[in-house]
Design a protein around this motif. Structure first.
Motif, PDB file in Angstrom:
ATOM      1  N   UNK A  29      -1.673  -2.948  -2.072  1.00 11.76           N
ATOM      2  CA  UNK A  29      -1.093  -3.069  -3.409  1.00 11.76           C
ATOM      3  C   UNK A  29      -0.485  -1.753  -3.871  1.00 11.76           C
ATOM      4  N   UNK A  30      -1.176  -0.653  -3.555  1.00 11.14           N
ATOM      5  CA  UNK A  30      -0.654   0.672  -3.945  1.00 11.14           C
ATOM      6  C   UNK A  30       0.641   0.982  -3.200  1.00 11.14           C
ATOM      7  N   UNK A  31       0.687   0.572  -1.929  1.00 12.23           N
ATOM      8  CA  UNK A  31       1.917   0.798  -1.140  1.00 12.23           C
ATOM      9  C   UNK A  31       3.098   0.071  -1.782  1.00 12.23           C
ATOM     10  N   UNK A  32       2.835  -1.182  -2.192  1.00 12.06           N
ATOM     11  CA  UNK A  32       3.917  -1.972  -2.805  1.00 12.06           C
ATOM     12  C   UNK A  32       4.383  -1.294  -4.095  1.00 12.06           C
ATOM     13  N   UNK A  33       3.412  -0.807  -4.874  1.00 10.47           N
ATOM     14  CA  UNK A  33       3.774  -0.165  -6.139  1.00 10.47           C
ATOM     15  C   UNK A  33       4.524   1.138  -5.883  1.00 10.47           C
ATOM     16  N   UNK A  34       4.073   1.870  -4.855  1.00 13.68           N
ATOM     17  CA  UNK A  34       4.751   3.134  -4.519  1.00 13.68           C
ATOM     18  C   UNK A  34       6.189   2.847  -4.064  1.00 13.68           C
ATOM     19  N   UNK A  35       6.339   1.782  -3.275  1.00 10.21           N
ATOM     20  CA  UNK A  35       7.688   1.421  -2.802  1.00 10.21           C
ATOM     21  C   UNK A  35       8.571   1.009  -3.975  1.00 10.21           C
ATOM     22  N   UNK A  36       7.946   0.363  -4.956  1.00 12.45           N
ATOM     23  CA  UNK A  36       8.694  -0.018  -6.163  1.00 12.45           C
ATOM     24  C   UNK A  36       9.122   1.229  -6.937  1.00 12.45           C
ATOM     25  N   UNK A  51       7.905  -0.122   3.614  1.00 12.34           N
ATOM     26  CA  UNK A  51       8.870   0.760   4.308  1.00 12.34           C
ATOM     27  C   UNK A  51       8.875   2.177   3.731  1.00 12.34           C
ATOM     28  N   UNK A  52       7.696   2.648   3.328  1.00 11.59           N
ATOM     29  CA  UNK A  52       7.613   4.046   2.878  1.00 11.59           C
ATOM     30  C   UNK A  52       7.678   4.950   4.111  1.00 11.59           C
ATOM     31  N   UNK A  53       8.199   6.157   3.930  1.00 14.19           N
ATOM     32  CA  UNK A  53       8.281   7.085   5.062  1.00 14.19           C
ATOM     33  C   UNK A  53       6.886   7.682   5.311  1.00 14.19           C
ATOM     34  N   UNK A  54       6.331   7.349   6.489  1.00 15.58           N
ATOM     35  CA  UNK A  54       4.943   7.718   6.804  1.00 15.58           C
ATOM     36  C   UNK A  54       4.677   9.213   6.749  1.00 15.58           C
ATOM     37  N   UNK A  55       5.698   9.995   7.139  1.00 22.79           N
ATOM     38  CA  UNK A  55       5.463  11.431   7.277  1.00 22.79           C
ATOM     39  C   UNK A  55       5.598  12.170   5.949  1.00 22.79           C
ATOM     40  N   UNK A  95       1.888   2.689 -12.374  1.00 20.56           N
ATOM     41  CA  UNK A  95       0.456   2.981 -12.545  1.00 20.56           C
ATOM     42  C   UNK A  95      -0.147   3.706 -11.342  1.00 20.56           C
ATOM     43  N   UNK A  96       0.577   4.715 -10.863  1.00 21.10           N
ATOM     44  CA  UNK A  96       0.050   5.530  -9.766  1.00 21.10           C
ATOM     45  C   UNK A  96       0.076   7.019 -10.138  1.00 21.10           C
ATOM     46  N   UNK A  97      -0.062   7.294 -11.404  1.00 19.30           N
ATOM     47  CA  UNK A  97      -0.040   8.697 -11.855  1.00 19.30           C
ATOM     48  C   UNK A  97      -1.121   9.505 -11.139  1.00 19.30           C
ATOM     49  N   UNK A  98      -0.746  10.712 -10.747  1.00 20.54           N
ATOM     50  CA  UNK A  98      -1.715  11.608 -10.106  1.00 20.54           C
ATOM     51  C   UNK A  98      -1.873  11.397  -8.615  1.00 20.54           C
ATOM     52  N   UNK A  99      -1.165  10.401  -8.064  1.00 18.60           N
ATOM     53  CA  UNK A  99      -1.308  10.138  -6.624  1.00 18.60           C
ATOM     54  C   UNK A  99      -0.179  10.813  -5.828  1.00 18.60           C
ATOM     55  N   UNK A 100       0.487  11.754  -6.440  1.00 16.40           N
ATOM     56  CA  UNK A 100       1.689  12.393  -5.851  1.00 16.40           C
ATOM     57  C   UNK A 100       1.501  12.867  -4.415  1.00 16.40           C
ATOM     58  N   UNK A 101       0.357  13.439  -4.139  1.00 17.51           N
ATOM     59  CA  UNK A 101       0.180  14.115  -2.845  1.00 17.51           C
ATOM     60  C   UNK A 101      -0.408  13.218  -1.760  1.00 17.51           C
ATOM     61  N   UNK A 102      -0.628  11.960  -2.080  1.00 14.36           N
ATOM     62  CA  UNK A 102      -1.205  11.064  -1.054  1.00 14.36           C
ATOM     63  C   UNK A 102      -0.113  10.606  -0.080  1.00 14.36           C
ATOM     64  N   UNK A 103      -0.518  10.334   1.157  1.00 16.90           N
ATOM     65  CA  UNK A 103       0.407   9.801   2.161  1.00 16.90           C
ATOM     66  C   UNK A 103       0.284   8.271   2.176  1.00 16.90           C
ATOM     67  N   UNK A 104       1.352   7.559   2.609  1.00 17.83           N
ATOM     68  CA  UNK A 104       1.278   6.091   2.624  1.00 17.83           C
ATOM     69  C   UNK A 104       0.051   5.562   3.372  1.00 17.83           C
ATOM     70  N   UNK A 105      -0.356   6.252   4.420  1.00 18.83           N
ATOM     71  CA  UNK A 105      -1.513   5.809   5.202  1.00 18.83           C
ATOM     72  C   UNK A 105      -2.811   5.839   4.414  1.00 18.83           C
TER      73      UNK A 105
END
Lengths: 253, 246
Positions: free
Chosen positions: A141-148, A88-92, A126-136
């Motif tokens: 697994x990365x989405x789940x970690x980002x949501x966490x 449920x990350x905000x896609x935009x 463990x997603x350091x440096x991925x700040x500018x990526x979009x959920x898409x």
């Protein structure tokens, strides 16, 4: 601590949750397990107010959530972090914006403080440096970690995780489980995890509620579950021959 | 009964939309974003349609005005009246109901089915206010400007076509644009635009917000948003016209 007392819920004539009571303890990973359709997610939705209980109480540190007014509910919800099954990350929004969102809404942090907090949360998962990526642009697994990371951004007191391992490979599942457990202990939060992943049950199940056909069927921990004689739970836990072999191997060692 | 159910639920949603925002600065950012998303992005299509429609109105009028007692400046007058009273405020809004309506309903509907709206609620945010209020505010703010541009380009299109086809002279067309101008008609037009902007954004948001199911239902919500927005635009066009012209 969250306590549910005699909660029931029906959809039409179908009674989905029947008089369930349980105490979810602070600083522990509390698991709700059960077969698909047993009512696990409904219990979670009743607890966070996405569904209304027909009867019973949901007590957040003594406050009965369903009886509170909208403003009081919002105050409690600000203390809740939730990891949804699909993320449920905000896609935009970028990862950074997603994690920063609750901080923008509810804190008076400066831009630099928010940025530090975002980086801290990303590092934790463990997603350091991925700040500018979009959920898409992320894997499951990365989405789940980002949501966490978003769920813990605003220092929640209560963390809900709806099937955090669904659709993930065993290795990534372990990473997610370990993350949930370490966050729970580190920040002393009340964590509730819905799962039917037996590996998670054994790895992080400090307190387990087994739901069977909408009813509270069994309570225990990850050690108790392997010794259970409860027939429905045995059927659930040892549904696969693989689990039985693993269990026997451990027992004979 | 179904109508009353939807009406009741629509007004309950609108009440939630207009409750106090959690943080005004975040809402303001959202409004600016929505102005760009649903307003500015519609400018090219509005510009193209308005210019050519204005031209077509002039050519058709020139073809019809064959009597020597009808002065040639009537071409400018007719184009102005058509653009100001009906084409820009109503027809362009109907076109925007298709573009903006489907955009809004599918965006909010997709957020619903992917649990993003639930995520907002659990964070303690009034999801209806956060998602819908900026869209309504942006629509009501930007549409009058878009329609003003449409009016200008439509009349300009008529002028270009009128001169290019030698239907009238530049002086006659410009004289016609200025002839018998009644300023209250602009009030009428812009009252319609603001009303239609509110209808398009709120109705489309309503259908998106109450989407249940999957991709198919998002598609159905988009269709319903466009159909009901268009029907209500026509009904309110009639009501407002009756109100202003009697």
């Amino acid at each position: 601590m969250i306590e549910i007392k005699n909660i029931s819920k029906s959809f039409g004539n179908n009674k989905v949750i029947d008089d369930v009571s349980f105490v979810f303890e602070q600083g522990k990973t509390n698991l709700i397990i059960g077969e698909s359709g047993s009512g696990k997610t409904t219990i979670m939705k009743l607890m966070v107010g996405l569904h209304e209980v027909d009867s019973g109480e949901v007590l957040y540190d003594g406050l009965n959530f369903p009886a509170l007014d909208v403003k009081e509910k919002q105050e409690i919800r600000k203390k809740i972090g939730m990891l949804f099954q699909g993320g449920a990350l905000f896609d935009s929004q970028t990862l950074e914006e997603n994690i920063q969102f609750p901080l923008d809404m509810f804190t008076t942090m400066t831009k630099a403080e928010k940025s530090d907090r975002v980086n801290f949360c990303l590092e934790k998962v463990q997603l350091s440096g991925k700040n500018k990526l979009y959920p898409g642009e992320l894997s499951g697994g990365m989405k789940k970690r980002a949501a966490l990371a978003r769920a813990i951004a605003n220092n929640p007191q209560y963390l809900f995780c709806d099937e955090p391992n669904s659709g993930l490979d065993p290795k990534t599942s372990i990473v997610i489980d370990n993350l949930i457990q370490s966050l729970t202990h580190e920040f002393n939060i009340t964590t509730i995890v819905i799962t039917h992943d037996m590996n998670s049950v054994v790895e992080i199940g400090q307190k387990i509620l087994y739901i069977y056909k909408g009813k509270h069927w069994w309570t225990g921990n990850s050690q108790d579950i392997l010794k259970t004689t409860n027939p429905e739970l045995v059927d659930f836990v040892f549904a696969s021959g693989f689990m039985k072999e693993v269990f026997n191997a451990v027992k004979n060692r | 009964m179904n109508l009353f159910f939807h009406l009741g639920r629509y007004f309950i949603l609108i009440k939630r939309v207009f409750s106090k925002p959690e943080k005004l600065s975040v809402y303001m950012k959202q409004i600016v974003h929505e102005v760009d998303n649903i307003g500015i992005s519609s400018l090219p299509i509005i510009a193209i349609i308005s210019f050519f429609m204005g031209g077509v109105i002039t050519i058709q009028a020139a073809y019809g005005f064959t009597s020597p007692i009808v002065p040639l400046y009537a071409l400018g007058f007719t184009t102005r009246e058509s653009m100001l009273l009906e084409f820009s405020p109503t027809i362009v809004c109907l076109i925007l109901a298709g573009k903006m309506g489907s955009n809004i309903a599918s965006e909010i509907g997709s957020m619903r089915i992917t649990e993003q709206i639930d995520a907002l609620e659990i964070m303690g945010i009034n999801s209806a206010g956060f998602l819908i209020l900026p869209k309504i505010a942006a629509g009501v703010l930007i549409l009058p400007f878009l329609i003003a541009i449409s009016m200008f380009l439509g009349i300009f299109g008529g002028y270009v076509m009128g001169i290019a086809t030698e239907a009238c002279s530049s002086y006659e067309f410009i004289f016609g644009i200025q002839a018998f101008f009644e300023p209250w008609k602009l009030w009428y037009s812009f009252t319609k635009v603001i009303t239609f902007a509110f209808l398009i954004t709120s109705i489309s948001s309503y259908f998106g917000y109450y989407t249940h199911g999957g991709a198919l239902e998002v598609g159905k919500s988009s269709t319903s948003a466009v159909v009901y927005s268009s029907i209500l635009i026509l009904i309110f066009n009639f009501l407002l016209t009756q109100l202003f012209f009697t």
